[in-house]
Structures are given as C-alpha cells and as structure tokens.
Design an enzyme around this catalytic site. Structure first.
Site, mmCIF file in Angstrom:
data_model
loop_
_atom_site.group_PDB
_atom_site.id
_atom_site.type_symbol
_atom_site.label_atom_id
_atom_site.label_comp_id
_atom_site.label_asym_id
_atom_site.label_seq_id
_atom_site.Cartn_x
_atom_site.Cartn_y
_atom_site.Cartn_z
ATOM 1 N N GLU A 244 0.850 -1.187 0.000
ATOM 2 C CA GLU A 244 0.000 0.000 0.000
ATOM 3 C C GLU A 244 0.885 1.236 0.000
ATOM 4 O O GLU A 244 1.812 1.344 0.802
ATOM 5 C CB GLU A 244 -0.885 0.049 1.249
ATOM 6 C CG GLU A 244 -2.095 -0.832 1.204
ATOM 7 C CD GLU A 244 -2.961 -0.638 2.443
ATOM 8 O OE1 GLU A 244 -2.778 0.376 3.158
ATOM 9 O OE2 GLU A 244 -3.793 -1.505 2.714
ATOM 10 N N ASP B 148 -6.648 8.901 9.783
ATOM 11 C CA ASP B 148 -5.326 8.467 10.224
ATOM 12 C C ASP B 148 -4.968 9.055 11.576
ATOM 13 O O ASP B 148 -5.361 10.169 11.923
ATOM 14 C CB ASP B 148 -4.270 8.875 9.191
ATOM 15 C CG ASP B 148 -4.455 8.146 7.873
ATOM 16 O OD1 ASP B 148 -4.517 6.908 7.917
ATOM 17 O OD2 ASP B 148 -4.546 8.802 6.825
#
Length: 274
Positions: free
Chosen positions: A49, A60
């Site tokens: 990723e 995040d």
C-alpha cells in the site's frame, strides 16, 4: 485475472497469508520512499500500500498524519506518486500496488484521467477511505474501465444491513478495519478478530485483509490465521520516523531499520499457519 487476484490465489495455494506493508509516498523524501518501495518485496511484502499524502487525513492517527505532512513538505503530488509507481514497475512486474488515500486529490486530478494514469503507471487497486458506496459512481466506472480494483473498508460498526452493500461494490479484497477510531491507536484482540471474520466470510468471497492496529510480528501472524492478509502501517512509519535526523531527513540506517522490521513481520506471516 488481476495482479491482486493472482497474488492471493498463489498464496492460497501455498496455504499462507499475505503481508501488506504501507509506506507514505515521499516520506521523508521521494528517493528514500522509492528505494524503500523497491526493497519491500525482497523483505517480505506480498502486496504494498502506498499512501497518497493529503492535508486532512481524517482517518489516520498522529503517526501517519505526520508522515503525510513530511510527504507534502517533500513535494508529494498525485503525479509524483504515479511516477514512483512507474519507476517501481521498471523492476517489478508482479507485486500488486494499492494506492490508499482520500477523494479530494482524485477529484482535483480528475477521476477518469486519474484512473487512466494510475493503470498506465502500474497501480492495481484503490482504497479511498472517504468514498462511501452510495457516492462511488464517479470512480467505479473509470476504475472498471482501466482494470483497477476498488477495495472497500469494513469496520466493526458496519451492520448486517450495510455489509452486503459495501461488499457488492468491492473488488480485489476487503480491508477489515479491526478497530474503531483512527489508525495506530490500539490493537484488536484475537477474540474480536475471530468473531468478526465469519460474518465477513458469509458476505463476500473476496480475500479479507485486517488492518488498523497490527504492529508486531505476533499480531500479524494472528491476523493471517483468521484472515487472508495483515496490513502493517503505523508501526513501520514510526520506525522510519525514529530514524530521521533532527531536520527530518533520512538517516544512514533509515532503510535498514524499516526493512529489518518488515523482514521480521514477513517471517511471522509466512510461518503463521505451519
């Protein structure tokens, strides 16, 4: 068959799970992140990723938010991310690459143009964390036209009514967000994972990757005993961050430290089912 499907099929034939490490593009600089990307398959990565830096990464935690700031400060743009994938593909035609990020940079680039350029660069799949299935028309068509998988997130809070909708709009694999909240904040227990996976298996035939909260080799091994893949992000970014100098530049051992951690994770995942 897509590169993602081929990789999962090959691993299934070997009865082993996949390790999916994450790196943030251009963190701490373009060349270091490219060198890390190129070295990851040899250190144990089965798929990779790549985070696309964005100024408001709401899903995040602080570790990846800091990585995004470093990437943006180093000049990360969508075009630079795709250039990085193109350069990676010069030496690796097999390892699947998934871009993970937010919708805004894709909209700014133009969804149709983005999907065409991403496929041309060698991207295999997209995770767009703030694009729900109900609003996915703008990306699903262009992605399908260019053979890009749309990987969907499923959370512990995804109920039985919504789960079929999410899975119906997915391809490549399902990304199971094993905790509620942002990345890197806590770890799901083995019992929680064991309870969650049967419900997912009943809803989709796609491989299932577990992410958000996997930090150690032991946790990665536990994940692939119940799922098809383990995603490790914040722990690798934290190691990279710890290796930087006072000005945030790569240190002499930045690559060595991150790759050593990745190798330990890879060994654990490879041996998890033996």
């Amino acid at each position: 068959m897509s590169r993602i499907a081929r990789r999962f099929a090959a691993l299934k034939a070997q009865d082993r799970g996949a390790l999916i490490p994450y790196l943030q593009a251009c963190d701490p600089d373009y060349e270091t992140s490219l060198a890390l990307l190129r070295a990851m398959p040899g250190a144990g990565a089965d798929l990779i990723e790549i985070g696309v830096p964005f100024s408001d990464p709401s899903a995040d935690g602080p570790t990846i938010q800091a990585a995004a700031r470093r990437g943006l400060a180093a000049g990360a743009t969508m075009a630079r991310v795709l250039e990085m994938v193109t350069r990676f593909r010069e030496g690796d035609a097999d390892t699947p690459i998934v871009l993970m990020g937010y919708l805004n940079p894709i909209e700014a680039y133009g969804p149709a143009r983005f999907c065409a350029d991403a496929a041309r660069a060698g991207v295999d799949g997209l995770i767009v964390v703030d694009l729900p299935p109900e609003e996915a028309d703008l990306l699903e068509g262009p992605a399908a036209d260019h053979g890009l998988d749309i990987i969907r997130l499923v959370a512990p809070t995804t109920d039985d009514t919504r789960l079929p909708l999410v899975c119906r709009h997915a391809s490549g694999f399902i990304y199971y967000v094993s905790i509620t909240g942002v990345t890197g904040t806590r770890t799901a227990s083995a019992d929680e994972l064991a309870q969650a996976l049967p419900r997912l298996r009943a809803a989709t035939d796609l491989p299932v990757a577990i992410g958000f909260g996997i930090r150690t080799p032991e946790q990665a091994a536990a994940a692939v005993r119940v799922a098809d893949a383990a995603v490790v992000a914040s722990a690798l970014i934290a190691t990279l961050e710890d290796s930087l100098d006072a000005e945030g530049r790569a240190g002499p051992d930045t690559l060595k430290r991150v790759l050593a951690q990745l190798e330990a994770l890879g060994r654990a995942v490879r041996n998890a089912r033996t």
